[in-house]
Design an enzyme around this catalytic site. Structure first.
Site, PDB file in Angstrom:
ATOM      1  N   SER A  87       0.309  -4.701  -7.279  1.00 16.02           N
ATOM      2  CA  SER A  87      -0.716  -4.287  -8.244  1.00 16.02           C
ATOM      3  C   SER A  87      -0.197  -4.129  -9.669  1.00 16.02           C
ATOM      4  O   SER A  87      -1.020  -4.011 -10.593  1.00 16.02           O
ATOM      5  CB  SER A  87      -1.350  -2.968  -7.808  1.00 16.02           C
ATOM      6  OG  SER A  87      -2.190  -3.179  -6.716  1.00 16.02           O
ATOM      7  N   LYS A 139      -1.694  -6.483 -12.076  1.00 19.91           N
ATOM      8  CA  LYS A 139      -3.047  -6.290 -12.624  1.00 19.91           C
ATOM      9  C   LYS A 139      -3.018  -5.962 -14.117  1.00 19.91           C
ATOM     10  O   LYS A 139      -3.975  -6.236 -14.844  1.00 19.91           O
ATOM     11  CB  LYS A 139      -3.766  -5.179 -11.857  1.00 19.91           C
ATOM     12  CG  LYS A 139      -4.013  -5.535 -10.390  1.00 19.91           C
ATOM     13  CD  LYS A 139      -4.486  -4.330  -9.592  1.00 19.91           C
ATOM     14  CE  LYS A 139      -4.693  -4.666  -8.120  1.00 19.91           C
ATOM     15  NZ  LYS A 139      -5.016  -3.482  -7.308  1.00 19.91           N
ATOM     16  N   TYR A 153      -5.843 -14.196  -6.401  1.00 17.94           N
ATOM     17  CA  TYR A 153      -5.431 -12.785  -6.455  1.00 17.94           C
ATOM     18  C   TYR A 153      -4.225 -12.514  -5.553  1.00 17.94           C
ATOM     19  O   TYR A 153      -3.272 -11.845  -5.955  1.00 17.94           O
ATOM     20  CB  TYR A 153      -6.634 -11.914  -6.075  1.00 17.94           C
ATOM     21  CG  TYR A 153      -6.301 -10.459  -5.856  1.00 17.94           C
ATOM     22  CD1 TYR A 153      -6.147  -9.585  -6.940  1.00 17.94           C
ATOM     23  CD2 TYR A 153      -6.135  -9.948  -4.567  1.00 17.94           C
ATOM     24  CE1 TYR A 153      -5.828  -8.247  -6.736  1.00 17.94           C
ATOM     25  CE2 TYR A 153      -5.830  -8.617  -4.358  1.00 17.94           C
ATOM     26  CZ  TYR A 153      -5.671  -7.774  -5.446  1.00 17.94           C
ATOM     27  OH  TYR A 153      -5.351  -6.448  -5.238  1.00 17.94           O
ATOM     28  N   TYR A 202      -4.376   5.088  -9.260  1.00 21.93           N
ATOM     29  CA  TYR A 202      -5.556   5.304  -8.400  1.00 21.93           C
ATOM     30  C   TYR A 202      -5.905   6.783  -8.314  1.00 21.93           C
ATOM     31  O   TYR A 202      -5.921   7.471  -9.343  1.00 21.93           O
ATOM     32  CB  TYR A 202      -5.325   4.683  -7.008  1.00 21.93           C
ATOM     33  CG  TYR A 202      -4.751   3.299  -7.143  1.00 21.93           C
ATOM     34  CD1 TYR A 202      -5.550   2.279  -7.654  1.00 21.93           C
ATOM     35  CD2 TYR A 202      -3.431   3.015  -6.856  1.00 21.93           C
ATOM     36  CE1 TYR A 202      -5.040   1.004  -7.848  1.00 21.93           C
ATOM     37  CE2 TYR A 202      -2.919   1.744  -7.039  1.00 21.93           C
ATOM     38  CZ  TYR A 202      -3.721   0.755  -7.528  1.00 21.93           C
ATOM     39  OH  TYR A 202      -3.214  -0.488  -7.728  1.00 21.93           O
ATOM     40  N   VAL A 231       1.996  -1.612  -4.332  1.00 24.46           N
ATOM     41  CA  VAL A 231       2.416  -1.250  -2.975  1.00 24.46           C
ATOM     42  C   VAL A 231       3.760  -1.864  -2.568  1.00 24.46           C
ATOM     43  O   VAL A 231       4.284  -1.532  -1.507  1.00 24.46           O
ATOM     44  CB  VAL A 231       1.388  -1.579  -1.861  1.00 24.46           C
ATOM     45  CG1 VAL A 231       0.218  -0.644  -1.873  1.00 24.46           C
ATOM     46  CG2 VAL A 231       0.965  -3.022  -1.888  1.00 24.46           C
TER      47      VAL A 231
HETATM   48  O1  DON Z   1      -4.683  -6.061  -2.788  1.00 25.73           O
HETATM   49  C1  DON Z   1      -3.822  -5.393  -2.224  1.00 25.73           C
HETATM   50  O2  DON Z   1      -4.095  -4.586  -1.344  1.00 25.73           O
HETATM   51  C2  DON Z   1      -2.385  -5.611  -2.651  1.00 25.73           C
HETATM   52  N1  DON Z   1      -2.140  -6.995  -2.914  1.00 25.73           N
HETATM   53  C3  DON Z   1      -2.081  -4.819  -3.882  1.00 25.73           C
HETATM   54  C4  DON Z   1      -2.418  -3.353  -3.760  1.00 25.73           C
HETATM   55  C5  DON Z   1      -1.509  -2.465  -4.517  1.00 25.73           C
HETATM   56  O3  DON Z   1      -0.443  -2.854  -4.929  1.00 25.73           O
HETATM   57  C6  DON Z   1      -1.933  -1.052  -4.643  1.00 25.73           C
HETATM   58  N2  DON Z   1      -0.920  -0.275  -5.329  1.00 25.73           N
HETATM   59  N3  DON Z   1      -0.356   0.707  -5.182  1.00 25.73           N
END
Ligand code: DON
Length: 305
Positions: free
Chosen positions: A65, A68, A192, A240, A258
């Protein structure tokens, strides 16, 4: 200052390894579930081009993320303010993959950093061209900002999330049902998942973040206004439903992923990348958040002066 900061980073690295309190790796993306949580790296990019490091600062990890932030930067360059008709600028107070608010808000996600909002941003980037061109723009932005061409997508991670990303599939379909996805869900999702699978080291990520921190002597890729606005969103939404606590503890804009990465911005002073793949209950790096808090205290860096 530089020597004292370098000494501090070394102490912090030793302390974190001794504590051994790493958290759990993300297991909903099988390829990330295999990673050893007991790892830590930090890189601090300073004005003038210097980068201080400690731990595994050269080890590449999945930025997830954190990407983003850069897809938003690209979209702001592409269509500017128009993006705000499709996505909001408010903290969601929900998990990164929550679908709950999307019905209430009629398919206009709260912000570009929750998954639903990032899908909208990526959808805009892929509109009118092939996914690989949209991905080339994001990679190109990162490479130019970091002044390093050796930044790539980890195809195994992208494949892994493509096979198991059921929640994102649900979010994309829900957005489509509200008319807030211009492309076929599988096109936006594929782009994405690949964007999230970009891998970088702390050194590369800290160098890329310099364009948001507005450090003197770095490529001019964002206007000061855009950089400030991206930082504001990072502060309010970058962690978040853990964003308030992160702002309280650290006092600097940050964006987590993540994969265990955190990009931290001390405007005009430093761009910092921290990586430790074990996560806390919000899906943010456990030791990374701790290191960010310690660094902010040690240096006195804060947007609250
Ligand atoms: O879309 C997802 O669930 C992952 N590719 C990215 C989510 C993420 O990194 C949330 N961050 N803490």
């Amino acid at each position: 200052m530089t020597q004292a900061l370098e000494d501090f980073l070394r102490r912090l690295d030793r302390e974190i390894r001794a504590a051994g309190d790493w958290g759990e790796v993300a297991d909903y993306i099988p390829e990330l579930a295999r990673i050893d949580p007991a790892q830590f790296g930090i890189a601090v990019a300073l004005p003038g081009g210097g980068v201080l490091t400690a731990g595994q600062a050269g080890q590449r990890f999945s930025i997830q993320s954190v990407s983003k932030v850069f897809s938003l930067a690209c979209v702001l360059g592409r269509i500017g303010e128009q993006i705000w008709t499709r996505v909001g600028r408010e903290p969601s107070g929900r998990r990164f993959d929550s679908i709950l608010l999307l019905e209430q808000e009629q398919g206009r996600p709260h912000n570009p950093f929750i998954n639903a909002g990032a899908l909208v941003t990526t959808d805009e980037l892929v509109t009118g061209r092939a996914p690989k061109e949209a991905l080339a723009e994001i990679l190109g932005f990162l490479r130019a900002a970091a002044e390093d061409d050796d930044i790539h997508i980890d195809k195994a991670v992208a494949r892994s999330e493509t096979e198991t990303g059921y929640r994102n599939v649900a979010l994309a379909n829900y957005l489509k049902s509200f008319g807030n996805l211009k492309n076929a869900p599988e096109i936006t999702l594929g782009t994405y998942f690949h964007q999230c699978a970009i891998e970088m080291s702390c050194v590369q990520l800290a160098r890329a973040g310099r364009v948001i921190a507005g450090l003197p002597g770095t490529p001019q890729m964002l206007t000061p206004l855009k950089a400030r606005r991206i930082s504001a969103l990072m502060m309010m939404c970058g962690h978040y439903d853990g964003s308030g606590d992160f702002a309280f503890r650290v006092g600097l804009p940050g964006k987590s992923g993540v994969g265990g990465g955190i990009l931290l911005i001390a405007p005009g002073r430093a761009s910092i990348a921290i990586w430790s793949p074990g996560l806390n209950g919000y899906g943010n790096s456990r030791m990374g958040s701790y290191a960010a808090e310690r660094l902010a205290r040690e240096t006195g860096w804060s947007v609250f002066a």
